[in-house]
Design a protein around this motif. Sequence first.
Motif, PDB file in Angstrom:
ATOM      1  N   CYS A   1       0.834  -1.203   0.000  1.00 52.61           N
ATOM      2  CA  CYS A   1       0.000   0.000   0.000  1.00 52.61           C
ATOM      3  C   CYS A   1       0.869   1.253   0.000  1.00 52.61           C
ATOM      4  N   ASP A   2       1.930   1.235   0.786  1.00 48.93           N
ATOM      5  CA  ASP A   2       2.852   2.370   0.818  1.00 48.93           C
ATOM      6  C   ASP A   2       3.550   2.547  -0.539  1.00 48.93           C
ATOM      7  N   LYS A   3       3.971   1.450  -1.114  1.00 48.22           N
ATOM      8  CA  LYS A   3       4.702   1.499  -2.397  1.00 48.22           C
ATOM      9  C   LYS A   3       3.832   2.076  -3.512  1.00 48.22           C
ATOM     10  N   TYR A   4       2.566   1.698  -3.543  1.00 46.23           N
ATOM     11  CA  TYR A   4       1.698   2.092  -4.648  1.00 46.23           C
ATOM     12  C   TYR A   4       0.722   3.210  -4.286  1.00 46.23           C
ATOM     13  N   ASP A   5       0.960   3.881  -3.156  1.00 50.25           N
ATOM     14  CA  ASP A   5       0.171   5.044  -2.755  1.00 50.25           C
ATOM     15  C   ASP A   5      -1.319   4.728  -2.678  1.00 50.25           C
ATOM     16  N   VAL A   6      -1.638   3.732  -1.888  1.00 50.26           N
ATOM     17  CA  VAL A   6      -3.012   3.300  -1.667  1.00 50.26           C
ATOM     18  C   VAL A   6      -3.270   3.295  -0.162  1.00 50.26           C
ATOM     19  N   LEU A   7      -4.425   3.793   0.257  1.00 54.90           N
ATOM     20  CA  LEU A   7      -4.758   3.773   1.679  1.00 54.90           C
ATOM     21  C   LEU A   7      -5.032   2.349   2.154  1.00 54.90           C
ATOM     22  N   LEU A   8      -4.783   2.105   3.426  1.00 52.88           N
ATOM     23  CA  LEU A   8      -5.081   0.813   4.032  1.00 52.88           C
ATOM     24  C   LEU A   8      -6.149   0.996   5.107  1.00 52.88           C
ATOM     25  N   VAL A   9      -7.274   0.309   4.928  1.00 52.18           N
ATOM     26  CA  VAL A   9      -8.355   0.288   5.911  1.00 52.18           C
ATOM     27  C   VAL A   9      -8.364  -1.078   6.584  1.00 52.18           C
ATOM     28  N   LEU A  10      -8.288  -1.109   7.895  1.00 47.48           N
ATOM     29  CA  LEU A  10      -8.379  -2.367   8.625  1.00 47.48           C
ATOM     30  C   LEU A  10      -9.707  -2.447   9.359  1.00 47.48           C
ATOM     31  N   ASP A  11     -10.416  -3.517   9.097  1.00 46.68           N
ATOM     32  CA  ASP A  11     -11.698  -3.787   9.738  1.00 46.68           C
ATOM     33  C   ASP A  11     -11.445  -4.598  11.002  1.00 46.68           C
ATOM     34  N   GLU A  12     -11.373  -3.904  12.141  1.00 45.94           N
ATOM     35  CA  GLU A  12     -11.139  -4.542  13.442  1.00 45.94           C
ATOM     36  C   GLU A  12     -12.437  -4.687  14.226  1.00 45.94           C
ATOM     37  N   ILE A  13     -13.564  -4.692  13.524  1.00 47.77           N
ATOM     38  CA  ILE A  13     -14.851  -4.739  14.202  1.00 47.77           C
ATOM     39  C   ILE A  13     -14.978  -5.997  15.057  1.00 47.77           C
ATOM     40  N   ALA A  14     -14.617  -7.142  14.485  1.00 50.47           N
ATOM     41  CA  ALA A  14     -14.697  -8.398  15.237  1.00 50.47           C
ATOM     42  C   ALA A  14     -13.424  -8.682  16.022  1.00 50.47           C
ATOM     43  N   THR A  15     -12.280  -8.290  15.482  1.00 49.27           N
ATOM     44  CA  THR A  15     -10.998  -8.663  16.090  1.00 49.27           C
ATOM     45  C   THR A  15     -10.535  -7.702  17.173  1.00 49.27           C
ATOM     46  N   GLY A  16     -11.098  -6.505  17.218  1.00 52.62           N
ATOM     47  CA  GLY A  16     -10.631  -5.505  18.172  1.00 52.62           C
ATOM     48  C   GLY A  16     -10.987  -5.810  19.609  1.00 52.62           C
ATOM     49  N   PHE A  17     -10.259  -5.162  20.515  1.00 54.70           N
ATOM     50  CA  PHE A  17     -10.492  -5.242  21.955  1.00 54.70           C
ATOM     51  C   PHE A  17     -10.193  -6.616  22.528  1.00 54.70           C
ATOM     52  N   GLY A  18      -9.112  -7.240  22.016  1.00 55.07           N
ATOM     53  CA  GLY A  18      -8.518  -8.380  22.697  1.00 55.07           C
ATOM     54  C   GLY A  18      -8.833  -9.763  22.192  1.00 55.07           C
ATOM     55  N   ARG A  19      -9.754  -9.913  21.272  1.00 57.04           N
ATOM     56  CA  ARG A  19     -10.239 -11.243  20.914  1.00 57.04           C
ATOM     57  C   ARG A  19      -9.145 -12.173  20.389  1.00 57.04           C
ATOM     58  N   THR A  20      -8.162 -11.644  19.656  1.00 54.21           N
ATOM     59  CA  THR A  20      -7.130 -12.512  19.063  1.00 54.21           C
ATOM     60  C   THR A  20      -5.885 -12.665  19.937  1.00 54.21           C
ATOM     61  N   GLY A  21      -5.908 -12.093  21.134  1.00 53.53           N
ATOM     62  CA  GLY A  21      -4.740 -12.164  22.015  1.00 53.53           C
ATOM     63  C   GLY A  21      -3.936 -10.884  22.038  1.00 53.53           C
ATOM     64  N   LYS A  22      -4.187  -9.999  21.090  1.00 49.69           N
ATOM     65  CA  LYS A  22      -3.654  -8.641  21.088  1.00 49.69           C
ATOM     66  C   LYS A  22      -4.839  -7.697  21.215  1.00 49.69           C
ATOM     67  N   LEU A  23      -4.599  -6.498  21.731  1.00 45.70           N
ATOM     68  CA  LEU A  23      -5.721  -5.576  21.887  1.00 45.70           C
ATOM     69  C   LEU A  23      -6.386  -5.326  20.537  1.00 45.70           C
ATOM     70  N   PHE A  24      -5.546  -5.161  19.496  1.00 45.70           N
ATOM     71  CA  PHE A  24      -6.030  -5.081  18.123  1.00 45.70           C
ATOM     72  C   PHE A  24      -5.203  -6.041  17.286  1.00 45.70           C
ATOM     73  N   ALA A  25      -5.859  -6.736  16.362  1.00 47.92           N
ATOM     74  CA  ALA A  25      -5.192  -7.817  15.622  1.00 47.92           C
ATOM     75  C   ALA A  25      -4.008  -7.322  14.803  1.00 47.92           C
ATOM     76  N   GLN A  26      -4.051  -6.067  14.359  1.00 50.39           N
ATOM     77  CA  GLN A  26      -2.941  -5.497  13.582  1.00 50.39           C
ATOM     78  C   GLN A  26      -1.621  -5.546  14.353  1.00 50.39           C
ATOM     79  N   GLU A  27      -1.704  -5.601  15.681  1.00 49.64           N
ATOM     80  CA  GLU A  27      -0.502  -5.615  16.504  1.00 49.64           C
ATOM     81  C   GLU A  27       0.297  -6.902  16.314  1.00 49.64           C
ATOM     82  N   HIS A  28      -0.340  -7.981  15.837  1.00 51.25           N
ATOM     83  CA  HIS A  28       0.402  -9.207  15.525  1.00 51.25           C
ATOM     84  C   HIS A  28       1.435  -8.948  14.432  1.00 51.25           C
ATOM     85  N   ALA A  29       1.138  -7.982  13.550  1.00 46.21           N
ATOM     86  CA  ALA A  29       2.049  -7.651  12.446  1.00 46.21           C
ATOM     87  C   ALA A  29       2.806  -6.358  12.694  1.00 46.21           C
ATOM     88  N   ASN A  30       2.517  -5.690  13.807  1.00 46.05           N
ATOM     89  CA  ASN A  30       3.188  -4.446  14.170  1.00 46.05           C
ATOM     90  C   ASN A  30       3.079  -3.400  13.058  1.00 46.05           C
TER      91      ASN A  30
END
Length: 438
Positions: A244-273
């Motif tokens: 996304c950075d290379k090709y100048d495209v925005l990144l939207v992450l849908d954390e509706i289900a994964t947010g607030f701890g469900r995957t073991g991180k507060l937000f799932a994106q944190e698994h990939a930092n």
Amino acid sequence: MNPKISDSIPQEDKDFDKQHIWHPYSSMSKPLPCYHVKSASGVRLYLDSGQSLIDGMSSWWCAIHGYNHQELNDALVKQVNLMSHVMFGGITHDPAIQLCRHLVELTNPKLECVFLCDSGSVSVEVALKQAIQYWDSKRQPEKKKFLSIKRGYHGDTFGAMFVSDPENSMHSIYTSYGPDNIFAEAPQIGFDDEWNEADIEDFKRKIEKHHKIIAAVILEPILQGAGGMRMYNPQYLKRVRELCDKYDVLLVLDEIATGFGRTGKLFAQEHANICPDIMCVGKAITGGYLTLAAVISTRSVANVISGGRTGCFMHGPTFMGNPAACAVSVKNLEILRTGAWKSQVDTIEKILLKKFKPLMESGHRKIRQIRVLGAVGVIEMKNPIDVALYQRRFVELGVWVRPFGKLLYIMPPYIISEDDLNHLVYSLISVATDESLA
């Protein structure tokens, strides 16, 4: 013994429900059975028949602290006694300010600007509109398409449907009514599997070819929900951010289900930092009390939109920033900020892995795969499930599990006890391996 479904409900009420009320993903002519809940407390749903069920679904991800939670009850009652609602246009209030402060502090430091809205699906609509308006403000109105991955699900409203999988989802009949977006092959299932760069190749080809017309990439980080409860390698998400950075495209992450701890991180994106440009949160934001969601963007995105032709973002739901929903969300996030959720989710994951391990090693002719991540346990069957039949069997065992497709899965409230979780997992395995069930 078969459970009694709402024996004490007047027959006229049961008939009215069946004849006039359309329940989710059900039919009016051949409705699925409905179990009448009279109250709920902790992790238990109490039926009108007197039976109690251990809830394995957290009411579709949201009741993370269980039901009838005293602190959440008190926060809601206190706010309702002050004001339950007031318009957000030209007006602000303490609950909204406190909630947005929590969201800004809990998420990545780059995410600074919060737009409050009604539900998870609406938050996706807002994020898509922000992405399109962002590029319009930059005098690149041709960038209106979205790139997503197959097996994704982002909600049931129209914009959300058209960034969900167009062929392998419940939305395929609507494809001719909306935009043709771009879909890359879904990553392989396997959170802990060794990374294979070939997994990203189709996505890479699609973004390279179409980036001049793509406003944003949108996907569910790490865990795809209603599209199959698929868990994928965090390296895939990291590579998506790079592309996304290379090709100048925005990144939207849908954390509706994964947010607030469900995957073991507060937000799932944190698994990939990584950090998105726009992020959607919902479901567990109020602890399951009221409908509310939020879209959180970077300052750069907000500034570009604000400097565009309209000078403002063109969206404003009637119930935006509802004080009652914001107040209970504030208390919910205060509870999360104590950190207790982390040990709760870790314990759930360890028990799920331990209890599933024998079946994972031995296999079963009816089961295709078993997956665990954080407080999510999934048994994928080889054949589609008779939802009504399986649901009835779960109720007989004293648990509430809502199957769909080929999936038996649980995402229990974080507060569940070890004994209750053991019974929940036992019930899941028992039903999955029951040879009498088709």
